[in-house]
Scaffold this motif. Structure first.
Motif, short mmCIF file in Angstrom:
data_model
loop_
_atom_site.label_atom_id
_atom_site.label_comp_id
_atom_site.label_asym_id
_atom_site.label_seq_id
_atom_site.Cartn_x
_atom_site.Cartn_y
_atom_site.Cartn_z
N ARG A 72 37.40 35.72 42.78
CA ARG A 72 35.94 36.06 42.74
C ARG A 72 36.04 37.14 43.65
O ARG A 72 35.28 37.97 44.14
CB ARG A 72 35.22 35.28 44.16
N ILE A 73 36.51 37.80 43.05
CA ILE A 73 36.73 39.82 43.30
C ILE A 73 36.28 40.43 42.17
O ILE A 73 35.73 39.47 41.18
CB ILE A 73 38.16 40.76 43.02
N ASN A 74 34.16 41.26 42.48
CA ASN A 74 33.99 41.48 41.45
C ASN A 74 34.76 42.03 40.94
O ASN A 74 34.07 43.73 41.20
CB ASN A 74 32.70 41.69 41.43
N MET A 75 34.62 42.32 39.36
CA MET A 75 35.58 43.74 38.91
C MET A 75 34.35 44.67 39.08
O MET A 75 33.26 45.35 37.61
CB MET A 75 36.57 42.82 37.71
N GLY A 76 35.35 45.94 38.58
CA GLY A 76 34.71 46.97 38.38
C GLY A 76 33.97 47.42 40.11
O GLY A 76 33.35 48.65 39.27
N LYS A 77 33.66 46.75 40.80
CA LYS A 77 32.71 46.77 41.99
C LYS A 77 33.32 46.50 42.55
O LYS A 77 33.29 48.08 44.10
CB LYS A 77 31.68 45.96 41.97
N TYR A 102 46.96 50.92 46.75
CA TYR A 102 47.21 52.17 46.35
C TYR A 102 47.93 51.49 44.38
O TYR A 102 47.25 51.42 44.09
CB TYR A 102 47.72 53.27 45.75
N ASN A 103 49.07 50.93 44.36
CA ASN A 103 49.63 50.51 43.51
C ASN A 103 49.03 49.29 42.47
O ASN A 103 48.51 49.13 41.76
CB ASN A 103 50.91 50.20 43.36
N TYR A 104 48.51 48.33 43.47
CA TYR A 104 47.33 47.58 43.55
C TYR A 104 46.38 47.33 43.24
O TYR A 104 45.52 46.80 43.97
CB TYR A 104 47.76 46.04 43.80
N GLY A 105 44.96 48.53 43.60
CA GLY A 105 44.13 48.87 43.60
C GLY A 105 43.06 48.34 42.63
O GLY A 105 42.11 47.71 42.94
N HIS A 106 43.28 47.99 41.42
CA HIS A 106 42.82 47.12 40.48
C HIS A 106 42.28 45.57 41.47
O HIS A 106 41.30 44.51 40.61
CB HIS A 106 43.34 46.88 39.44
N ALA A 107 43.91 45.32 41.54
CA ALA A 107 44.11 43.95 42.35
C ALA A 107 43.58 42.91 43.91
O ALA A 107 43.53 42.03 44.84
CB ALA A 107 45.03 42.96 42.34
#
Ligand SMILES: [Fe+2]
Ligand SMILES: [Fe+2]
Ligand SMILES: [Zn+2]
Lengths: 120, 510
Positions: free
Chosen positions: B474-479, B338-343
């Motif tokens: 290669r994480i599709n950011m925002g998706k 949850y802390n690093y859910g953006h990553a």
């Protein structure tokens, strides 16, 4: 024997030796009993960073979202360096006060018990 | 002359043991160079008892039949839009974790067993390992095929093998198997066949497969069933390896014990991700992690180690710590993601009120005291439009490579810190178990490829974290990343089922 290996006297490449960090050292900072931040933080910073800068800029930037952060009485903070009690000198550099590569700085803030007293 | 039909026993012996020959012009040590350096003493390979009497021709026939059934079900699943019939789109994130974190381990297992299936001088062990190697290749293929259907409708599946090699949290399973495969052949067998497949595998597969069944995911259930008969064979191989090593020479006992201690600990650390999957990612819960741990480790494992006591083998060294951690590990791991859910390349979220109540009930000693207040705070923040993300990079354990989020079991609100100094350099760990592993073989673990340090060294595409995530991982950011609420996955799901998003509901209410 420092590893079971088929090659005699095998040694491994030290992947995290300080030379690989382009002039920085890695310093870890943890805030005891404030587990809303799940783990200690890894910073990469020059060894001549002053402790004041670490505290005012890097630590503050990292932990500002915590509701206890604004309540910290910095005079009362107990610091640990690699597990030992430590009295930082704000004006001195990290290197000058024994904070070396991959050292752990912990801060304890007595009286602040985390979210709802849960040590979060 | 008509060929005489061979009976099963003859065929078996011709197709396994008889594949060996006497080495007449080369030294055996040259042919099997890996067999001695670990210190294991084998006095008589003929004492090896083949754990399963299966010949290659029977094996091919049996596996081919299973494949046929499996792919028929995959086809039906796709034609019936099975992706719409799972309980909730949040569930799909468990499958993303499986494809990026577990399926590549099947491939690593394939490669590892192919290697040891060449290196043992005992032909029985070689044949068993070669068959397992082919099983493991089949497992990765069927898993990729099963999940390829989800890739058409959900984010986060598209680059699983690339991600496995690079993304920070996937270095945990990857390094686990890299460690096993770069060890000697006997350690590999104790690590994977015994400690993992025999002792811990039920804690990996049963939760995922029954989780799939409880959540309407027939594709995953089916590949689980199809792998099950293979797994039964793998487990018997694990037990045979241990018994064989312990019976061959008393000097093997302490070596094997140390490997069991090490791989039990590495295995429990790896399973932290399964723990969070069970307690947080299944909309229909099967059982809590704690309950699964009690059934599959404390009861089943307890009986096993009682049985092994006659060889002088004891419970794994840090079993008591691992048992205490059953009350914490899923909550601490979910907190980390949850802390690093953006990553992360899958979605995270806060449990709803009913789910929190379930956690309180399943974890009466810990959830309300340590975790619920934190989660309620995060939920309030989210509702206020300030979903919490940790803006930093975490400190990692040098052995298991997991962010240092595990606490002392006698003081569960304090992070566990352990440190060693080796040849003038500091190394940090999450636990006594991880520190022991390093201290015993530092020359191996000084080479740990720790994702956070690699970013700071500039080896992951530079200093811009956005770019590390989007270009190097290669994480599709925002998706692929961020909270489930507000994700394209959620929007698609709501559109299929004519549901309103939480945001729309709020707007109407306000
Ligand atoms: Fe497998
Ligand atoms: Fe297996
Ligand atoms: Zn660790």
């Amino acid at each position: 024997m420092a590893v079971a290996a088929i090659t005699p006297d095998y040694t491994g490449e030290r992947l995290d030796r300080v030379e690989n960090f382009h002039g920085n050292i890695v310093v870890y900072v943890g805030w005891d009993r404030h587990l809303m931040f799940c783990s200690p933080i890894a910073f990469a910073t020059p060894p001549d960073t002053t402790f004041g800068k670490l505290q005012d800029e890097m630590i503050a930037g990292a932990y500002a979202q915590h509701p206890d952060f604004a309540k910290i009485d910095w005079e009362q903070v107990c610091w640990l360096l690699n597990g030992e009690p430590f009295t930082p000198d704000r004006e001195a550099t990290l290197a000058a006060q024994g904070v070396d590569h991959k050292s752990i700085i912990r801060m304890q803030t007595p009286g602040l018990e985390g979210i709802g007293g849960s040590h979060s | 002359m008509a060929a005489r039909k061979l009976n099963l026993k003859e065929r078996y012996s011709l197709l396994t043991r008889d594949l060996d020959w006497e080495y007449s012009y080369r030294d055996k040590k040259e042919i099997f160079p890996y067999e001695d350096f670990e210190g294991i003493k084998i006095t008589d390979w003929s004492k090896w008892e083949d754990p399963f009497r299966l010949t290659m021709d029977a094996y091919w026939k049996y596996q081919a039949e299973k494949e046929k059934k499996l792919y028929a079900i995959f086809d039906a699943f796709a034609q019936n839009n099975g992706q719409q019939n799972v309980t909730d789109a949040r569930y799909i994130n468990a499958i993303k974790v499986f494809l990026t974190g577990v399926s590549p381990l099947e491939y690593q297992a394939y490669s590892g067993y192919a290697h040891v299936g060449r290196q043992f001088s005992g032909v029985g062990a070689r044949t068993a390992c070669q068959m397992q190697s082919i099983d493991e290749l089949r497992h990765v293929q069927t898993q990729v095929h099963a999940m390829s259907h989800y890739n058409k409708f959900f984010d986060g599946f598209q680059d699983f093998s690339h991600m496995h090699d690079r993304v920070w949290y996937l270095s945990v399973p990857k390094s686990f198997f890299d460690d096993a495969r770069s060890a000697g052949p006997f350690e590999f067998m104790v690590a994977i066949s015994f400690s993992f497949e025999y002792v811990l595998t039920n804690l990996l597969f049963v939760p995922f497969m029954s989780g799939a069944a409880y959540n309407g995911d027939m594709a995953t259930v089916t590949f689980g069933f199809s792998a099950q008969s293979d797994e039964a064979r793998h487990m018997t191989l694990g037990l045979e390896v241990i018994k064989f090593l312990l019976e061959q020479h008393p000097d093997n006992v302490p070596i094997v014990q140390r490997w069991i201690d090490k791989w039990f600990w590495r295995g429990t650390r790896l399973l932290a991700i399964v723990a969070m999957m069970m307690d947080y990612m299944l909309p229909n819960r099967v059982m809590s992690w704690k309950e699964a741990w009690e059934v599959y480790f404390e009861e089943a494992g307890g009986a096993l180690f009682k049985d092994l006591a006659r060889y002088g083998i004891e419970m794994p060294k840090y079993a008591a710590t691992a048992i205490a951690e059953k009350d914490h590990i899923s909550h601490q791991t979910w907190s980390t993601f949850y802390n690093y859910g953006h990553a992360a390349a899958f979605h995270t979220w806060m449990p709803d009120e009913k789910e929190m109540d379930w956690l309180s009930e399943k974890y009466p000693d810990t959830f309300d005291k340590y975790y619920r207040p934190r989660f309620e705070h995060w939920r309030e923040k989210e509702q206020a439009g300030e979903r919490f993300y940790n803006p930093t990079l975490p400190m990692l354990c040098n052995t298991c490579q997991i962010p240092m989020g595990f606490t002392e079991m006698d003081d569960p609100s304090l992070i566990a810190y352990r440190q060693s100094v080796y040849q003038g350099e500091r190394y940090n760990f999450c636990s006594d178990g991880c520190k022991d592993i390093f201290d015993h073989e530092p020359e191996k673990y000084v080479q740990s490829w720790l994702p956070v340090h690699q970013i700071y060294q500039g080896n992951c595409g530079g200093a811009d974290i956005e770019k590390v995530l989007s270009e190097y991982y290669r994480i599709n950011m925002g998706k692929d990343n961020l909270d489930f609420h507000g994700s394209p996955d959620e929007a698609r799901w709501n559109a299929w089922h004519n549901l309103e998003s939480a945001e729309e509901r709020l707007k109407k209410a306000g």
